[in-house]
Write an enzyme that holds these catalytic residues in place. Structure first.
Site: not given
Ligand code: COA
Length: 385
Positions: A83, A207-208, A210, A328, A332
């Site tokens: 990252c 969480c940030s 995708i 956030k 990211h």
């Molecule tokens: N904050 C707020 N809302 C979020 C979000 C977040 N971080 N991630 C997804 N959403 C929302 C989407 O917009 C969607 O909303 P909608 O239904 O109104 O359209 C809903 O949540 C579902 O989204 P989806 O893409 O299905 O979520 P997911 O469960 O597949 O993924 C996480 C959610 C948190 C698991 C994923 O964002 C993640 O893995 N984040 C961390 C990424 C990471 O590790 N980066 C590297 C860091 S070192």
């Protein structure tokens, strides 16, 4: 050391259906050229940060792609440091100018992450951890940062669940004032605390997301930058590393690499933390911002909570942190993040940050982390007349 910033370019961050990996990169490159009022042929070298294109898009050789996009045959290299890839590309750009090898350099970061499932992204991102010790045993990045949050909040209970949530509340507040952010809505503490649990204690709103996105910045030697009337300069670059795995760290309640990178960058720039008007930091998870403000020296270890209790980290507060909305709210796209931070710092110093403008800012820093703290890279940006 002084390396001038001639131009910046950034795409909208989010789920971008209209553009693939190549188009996102090209979009940011053209915006930066347009901002710098330059032709591609004026560029001597290109450095492009990218972490996941091979695993998520089947595409390697991003260095060649960056040059091909602009119809150039100039030296062009992909830089990878998880990252932190974007800020490592920036550091390479700075060094190639400082060494005299190049006079004008384009640095970019690009990531296309939303075309595949969350599971595929989670697996690809885990490549930034220690595969033998962590990935193989089922850890994910939300899991790693949840372990850090548990360790920190156990040792320093003054960081309550509510104060940790303040990190995301403030970052969404800033994101709501940033037209290129993925999430432009304000939230409150209840939104964070009551959201779906991802890895205890971190919920969805810790969480940030995708994200797809790209950012570019054009750098030049001090002499060329002066000739062109550039106001913004990079005056310090600090890099440090630590173990890939949490298990091999000396401490779980401070990121040693972050502290070392900050000190190296400050020393090179000849500044102390008191000179800094704002910081763009790596809040891949809310707890990461707590570690970041301590690594940069805004608070002693265990005392970052005070900045959130007093709401000092808003754009009009004493220590503005993540005016872009951070990872956030801004999103990211992993390797684009480090370059985005540089774009935001430049916008702040030029006075172009609109509703999130830090008044009278002359010095800002960017702090970008790879993995759970195995790489940390800090840059100092300064406005000079
Ligand atoms: N904050 C707020 N809302 C979020 C979000 C977040 N971080 N991630 C997804 N959403 C929302 C989407 O917009 C969607 O909303 P909608 O239904 O109104 O359209 C809903 O949540 C579902 O989204 P989806 O893409 O299905 O979520 P997911 O469960 O597949 O993924 C996480 C959610 C948190 C698991 C994923 O964002 C993640 O893995 N984040 C961390 C990424 C990471 O590790 N980066 C590297 C860091 S070192």
């Amino acid at each position: 050391m002084k390396v001038g910033v001639l131009g910046i370019g950034i795409t909208k961050f989010g789920e971008i259906w209209e553009e693939g990996l190549r188009e996102l990169l090209l979009d940011a490159q053209l915006r930066a050229l347009n901002d710098a009022k330059m032709e591609p042929k004026q560029i001597d070298a290109l450095y492009t940060g990218n972490m996941c294109a091979d695993s998520l898009s089947g595409q390697l050789h991003i260095g060649a792609m960056a040059a091909e996009n602009l119809n150039l045959d100039k030296p062009s290299i992909r830089v990878e440091g998880a990252c932190a890839s974007g800020s490592l590309a920036l550091r390479q750009g700075v060094h190639s100018i400082a060494s005299g090898d190049a006079d004008i350099v384009m640095v970019s970061g690009v990531e296309k992450m939303t075309d595949v499932s969350t599971e595929q992204v989670t697996t690809a991102l885990m490549g930034a951890g220690d595969e033998e010790l962590e990935g193989f045993n089922g850890l994910t990045f939300p899991g790693l940062y949840a372990l850090l949050a548990k360790a920190y909040m156990h040792k320093y209970p003054a960081l309550t669940r509510e104060l940790l949530a303040e990190v995301s509340v403030k970052n969404h507040f800033h994101g709501a004032r940033n037209p290129y952010a993925q999430f432009q809505n304000e939230i409150n503490i209840d939104t964070v605390i009551n959201a779906t649990m991802v890895a205890d204690p971190l919920t969805l709103f810790d969480c940030s997301p995708i994200t797809d996105g790209a950012a570019s910045i054009i750098l030049a030697s001090e002499a060329t930058a002066k000739k062109l009337g550039t106001e913004v300069y990079i005056t310090g670059s600090g890099l440090a590393n630590d173990s890939l795995s949490l298990a091999r760290r000396k401490s779980l309640t401070r990121l040693d690499a972050g502290h070392a990178a900050a000190q190296r960058a400050y020393k090179q720039a000849g500044i102390t933390v008191k000179d800094i008007n704002f910081a763009e930091v790596h809040d891949c998870f809310s707890i990461a911002e707590i570690y970041a403000v301590e690594a940069l020296g805004f608070a002693k270890e265990g005392e970052a909570y005070k900045l959130y209790k007093d709401k000092q980290t808003y754009f009009d507060g004493k220590n503005p942190i993540n005016t872009s909305g951070g990872l956030k709210a801004c999103g990211h796209p992993v390797a684009a993040t480090g370059v985005k931070q540089a774009v935001e710092a430049t916008m702040q110093l030029r006075g172009e940050a609109g509703l999130r403008q830090v008044k009278g800012a002359t010095t800002g820093v960017t702090y970008n982390v790879g993995g759970s703290g195995a790489t940390a890279c800090v840059h100092v940006f300064k406005k000079m007349k």
